[in-house]
Design an enzyme around this catalytic site. Structure first.
Site, short mmCIF file in Angstrom:
data_model
loop_
_atom_site.label_atom_id
_atom_site.label_comp_id
_atom_site.label_asym_id
_atom_site.label_seq_id
_atom_site.Cartn_x
_atom_site.Cartn_y
_atom_site.Cartn_z
N ARG A 33 -44.77 22.58 -24.00
CA ARG A 33 -45.49 23.28 -22.94
C ARG A 33 -44.66 23.43 -21.67
O ARG A 33 -44.95 24.26 -20.82
CB ARG A 33 -46.77 22.50 -22.59
CG ARG A 33 -47.79 22.44 -23.71
CD ARG A 33 -48.99 21.59 -23.32
NE ARG A 33 -48.63 20.18 -23.21
CZ ARG A 33 -48.56 19.50 -22.06
NH1 ARG A 33 -48.81 20.12 -20.91
NH2 ARG A 33 -48.24 18.23 -22.04
N ASP A 59 -48.52 25.95 -26.03
CA ASP A 59 -49.34 24.75 -26.23
C ASP A 59 -49.94 24.83 -27.63
O ASP A 59 -50.59 25.82 -27.97
CB ASP A 59 -50.44 24.70 -25.17
CG ASP A 59 -51.18 23.38 -25.13
OD1 ASP A 59 -51.25 22.70 -26.18
OD2 ASP A 59 -51.72 23.02 -24.07
N VAL A 60 -49.75 23.78 -28.44
CA VAL A 60 -50.27 23.82 -29.80
C VAL A 60 -51.80 23.91 -29.84
O VAL A 60 -52.38 24.24 -30.88
CB VAL A 60 -49.81 22.60 -30.63
CG1 VAL A 60 -48.29 22.60 -30.78
CG2 VAL A 60 -50.32 21.29 -30.03
N TYR A 152 -59.18 8.78 -29.92
CA TYR A 152 -57.75 8.83 -30.23
C TYR A 152 -57.52 8.29 -31.63
O TYR A 152 -56.79 8.89 -32.44
CB TYR A 152 -56.93 8.03 -29.21
CG TYR A 152 -55.47 7.95 -29.60
CD1 TYR A 152 -54.68 9.10 -29.60
CD2 TYR A 152 -54.90 6.76 -30.03
CE1 TYR A 152 -53.34 9.06 -29.99
CE2 TYR A 152 -53.57 6.71 -30.42
CZ TYR A 152 -52.80 7.86 -30.40
OH TYR A 152 -51.48 7.82 -30.80
N LYS A 156 -55.99 10.27 -35.09
CA LYS A 156 -54.85 9.80 -35.89
C LYS A 156 -55.28 9.43 -37.31
O LYS A 156 -54.47 9.53 -38.24
CB LYS A 156 -54.15 8.65 -35.17
CG LYS A 156 -53.41 9.08 -33.92
CD LYS A 156 -52.39 10.19 -34.21
CE LYS A 156 -51.57 10.59 -33.00
NZ LYS A 156 -50.53 11.60 -33.30
N GLU A 188 -43.28 8.22 -22.94
CA GLU A 188 -44.23 8.67 -21.91
C GLU A 188 -45.68 8.52 -22.35
O GLU A 188 -46.60 8.84 -21.61
CB GLU A 188 -43.97 10.14 -21.54
CG GLU A 188 -42.67 10.37 -20.79
CD GLU A 188 -42.50 11.83 -20.39
OE1 GLU A 188 -43.43 12.63 -20.62
OE2 GLU A 188 -41.44 12.16 -19.85
N PHE A 189 -45.89 8.04 -23.57
CA PHE A 189 -47.22 7.96 -24.16
C PHE A 189 -48.23 7.28 -23.24
O PHE A 189 -49.32 7.81 -22.97
CB PHE A 189 -47.13 7.21 -25.50
CG PHE A 189 -48.46 6.97 -26.17
CD1 PHE A 189 -49.03 7.94 -26.99
CD2 PHE A 189 -49.13 5.76 -26.00
CE1 PHE A 189 -50.25 7.71 -27.62
CE2 PHE A 189 -50.35 5.52 -26.63
CZ PHE A 189 -50.90 6.50 -27.44
#
Length: 251
Positions: A33, A59-60, A152, A156, A188-189
């Site tokens: 992005r 952006d996906v 989240y 996953k 950066e997560f």
């Protein structure tokens, strides 16, 4: 010369993966992005490793942009040997009752829908060649749910299920599918998860030796360069100090 497509290539795992493959002579399609970061990475890879790089800024989450850009790749870029679905994020660390609906939407749209959109656009190129390898970057959160991980973790878990489904459905086309599920890794997560709160992010990684992006990049490269008849289906990767999503030993 082979070609890899990496989503979310502007930082963390994605940037390390693109760099590792470029350093081994692979041409790279990188997406993200942040246009300036894409341009910077493109210049670094082409200058340092003398490979070709195609940077695509989108952006996906945006289905139309994904389809428009990936289904209209220049012919010289259509022979994609490896697709790494890396783009993803966590937002917030709140209990189910306190979590933000906006955060939930962004995680579902990026981690699940984005992976589906990109895969759907790239798979036809692989089917035509009867060859290809999809590597989905999941998470240990896709194996076990932990407190305040709710959606989240759900996204996953979806990546885990989608990877298994891809493996079954794409088998007749000789397309490999690998899912790599990292544990605690210092990228950066956590800064993203805690919405810029560096102190909270740093606290996640104190007291033990965590994974770094290059660890996952090296594992990804290994999986992608095995002989054609060998496919690693599923990998859970943690630092030695971590046993599972709930058990982490800090000194």
């Amino acid at each position: 010369m082979k070609t890899i497509l990496v989503t979310g290539a502007t930082s963390g795992f994605g940037k390390a993966i693109a760099t590792t493959f470029a350093s081994n002579g692979w041409n790279c399609i990188i997406t993200g992005r942040r246009k300036e970061r894409l341009q910077e990475l493109t210049e670094t890879l082409t200058r340092t490793y003398d490979v070709k790089v195609l940077a695509l800024c989108f952006d996906v989450q945006n289905r139309e942009d994904v389809i428009e850009q990936l289904q209209a790749l220049p012919e010289e870029w259509q022979q994609i040997d490896v697709l790494v679905n890396n783009a993803g994020l966590a937002l917030g660390r709140d209990s189910f009752d306190n979590a933000s609906l906006d955060d939930w939407d962004i995680m579902i749209d990026t981690n699940v829908k984005g992976l589906l959109y990109v895969s759907k656009a790239i798979v036809p190129y692989m089917i035509e060649r009867k060859a290809g390898h999809i590597i989905n970057i999941g998470s240990i959160a896709g194996k076990e749910v932990y407190p305040n991980g709710n959606v989240y973790c759900a996204t996953k878990h979806a990546v885990d299920a989608i990877s298994k489904a891809q493996r079954i459905d794409l088998l007749p086309h000789r397309i490999k599918v690998t899912a790599i599920h990292p544990g605690a890794a210092d990228t950066e997560f956590s800064v993203v998860r805690f919405k810029g709160n560096q102190e909270q992010a740093d606290n996640v990684y104190t007291g033990y030796q965590q994974l770094v992006a290059q660890d996952i990049a090296a594992i990804t490269y290994y999986c992608a360069t095995l002989p054609p008849h060998v496919c690693i289906n599923d990998l859970v990767v943690t630092p030695t100090a971590q046993a599972n999503s709930l058990t982490l030993h800090k000194e």
